[in-house]
Design an enzyme around this catalytic site. Structure first.
Site, PDB file in Angstrom:
ATOM      1  CB  SER A   1      36.878  39.432  28.277  1.00 13.13           C
ATOM      2  OG  SER A   1      38.259  39.368  28.530  1.00 13.13           O
TER       3      SER A   1
ATOM      4  CB  SER B   1      39.516  39.815  25.154  1.00 10.95           C
ATOM      5  OG  SER B   1      38.505  38.882  25.549  1.00 10.95           O
TER       6      SER B   1
ATOM      7  CE  LYS C   1      36.382  37.979  22.780  1.00 11.76           C
ATOM      8  NZ  LYS C   1      36.445  37.875  24.262  1.00 11.76           N
TER       9      LYS C   1
END
Length: 412
Positions: A155, A131, A62
């Site tokens: 997330s 996210s 990420k």
């Protein structure tokens, strides 16, 4: 999807070389990502170790997690092209295991609520969640066998549910967040995404250097599971309610005892106060960006940080006390339970790309610091998932109960 355990079996049996496994991933990314938008940067000539328990496993990182060989851009133009000098601790650990940190996956800006560029692989008109948008979508689209995300509210679990992949938000601080962009230091937790529960169990056991997580020898063979609707968080969609019911019936068919669980009022109060803790810390974690690049902050995060300036230390301290009180009660609640089964999300991935969906069924458990596993529930249409939760530090048990239900659902 690409299974980590299947890839490793082929490598261990010399039916596949680690470099070939990584090359297959690169080909899948080149073919599929132009339509998905899950990958923001990639290593064109990766070093592929020939040895190690994760040799041949390409990993998505990420893009709020530092990598020394690829930019870390936080999903924001403020950090466009920014190149860290060192890997985050979690990336260094992956390298030591022989894994290849091959790509950075798309994130919402600073892991906030503003959508990233990624679409849901199952239907491009729907959100993949956030996210950890690119992380979930890349695994769901068969581009990666393992990928890293983070969770401050929902997330990890929510995008995993929307994209139909297995994932775990680990117990708070089980995995190191050194080198990960902070939003809230009391909440931020790393998570893993994979094709199946055994895939993420194997990966977590190796990364955390805790073999018992994968083996789960002490996991109950006939667990007692609390079915929790989290009424204070509002009602879920009928499809999500049916998925939860199916998972509960599958657990019973596998020998589990499922009882209804109502949470005491302390949990509703903690749930309400999660945003106070999150935003009070976010205004400090993002103070430089707010002071120097306020005009570049996106449409949701900017006003969120504006409001955060009004929060007082007294409000924050009170919220932390309420959270601590709820955590102490949770220990007592788990006295008779092996796991909690609840919603991963209010329903299927919402149509449109203007939001990342609702984290209302996730944020309490993030605040509690406990391990949370998203288990996909097979069915027609866009994916649905349920959430399996265990007491703090019992990540292996959460995964073992999720695996029991996963196996029972497959049989059904």
């Amino acid at each position: 999807m690409l299974s980590l355990t299947e890839l490793r079996t082929r490598i261990e049996e010399s039916r596949l070389m680690p470099r070939q496994a990584v090359a297959e991933v690169q080909s899948a990314i080149a073919e599929r990502d132009p339509e998905i938008g899950a990958i923001v940067s990639s290593d064109p000539e990766p070093i592929v170790p020939g040895e190690g328990p994760l040799a041949g496993i390409a990993v998505g990182i990420k893009d709020i997690i530092d990598t020394a060989h690829l930019p870390t851009q936080m999903g924001s133009p403020i950090y466009r092209g920014w190149q860290p000098k060192a890997d985050a601790a979690i990336v260094s650990r992956l390298r030591r295991l022989g894994a290849v940190p091959l790509v950075k996956t798309a994130t919402t800006a600073f892991a906030g609520l503003d959508p990233a560029i990624t679409v849901n692989p199952h239907d491009h008109a729907h959100t993949p969640g956030g996210s950890s948008s690119g992380t979930a979508a890349a695994v769901a689209a068969g581009m990666l066998p393992l990928a890293l995300g983070t969770q401050t509210g929902g997330s990890v679990v929510r995008p995993a549910a929307f994209c139909g992949v297995a994932a775990i938000k680990a117990s708070f601080r089980l995995l190191p967040t050194v080198g990960v962009k902070t939003f809230s230091w009391a909440l931020d937790t790393l998570g893993l995404f994979g094709a199946t529960i055994p895939d993420i169990a194997r990966a977590l056991a190796l990364i955390a250097d805790r073999p018992e997580i994968d083996l789960a020898d002490d996991a109950p063979r006939a667990p007692c599971i609390g079915l929790c609707l989290q009424g204070f968080a509002g009602a879920a969609d009928p499809d999500a309610a049916e998925a939860l019911s199916r998972a509960a019936r599958a657990a019973e068919a596998a020998g589990a005892t499922v009882i209804d669980l109502s949470l005491p009022d302390a949990f509703a109060r903690a749930w309400e106060l999660h945003p106070v803790i999150q935003d009070f810390e976010a205004r400090q974690a993002l103070a430089w960006e707010y002071a120097n690049h306020r005009e570049a902050l996106p449409a949701v995060l900017g006003p969120q940080l504006n409001h955060a300036q009004t929060l007082t230390a007294a409000q924050y301290d009170s919220a932390r006390r309420e959270a601590h009180h709820a955590r102490r009660q949770l220990k007592d609640l788990f006295g008779d339970l092996d796991a909690i089964l609840t919603y991963s999300a209010p329903g299927r991935a919402p149509r449109g790309l203007a939001s990342t969906g609702d984290a209302r069924f996730n944020r309490l458990w993030t605040l509690m610091g406990v391990p949370c596993v998203n288990l996909p529930v097979p069915g027609d249409g866009l994916p649905l998932g349920v959430q399996v939760i265990a007491r703090f530090g019992r990540d292996g048990q959460a995964l073992a109960v999720a695996r029991l239900i996963e196996t029972a659902l497959a049989r059904a």
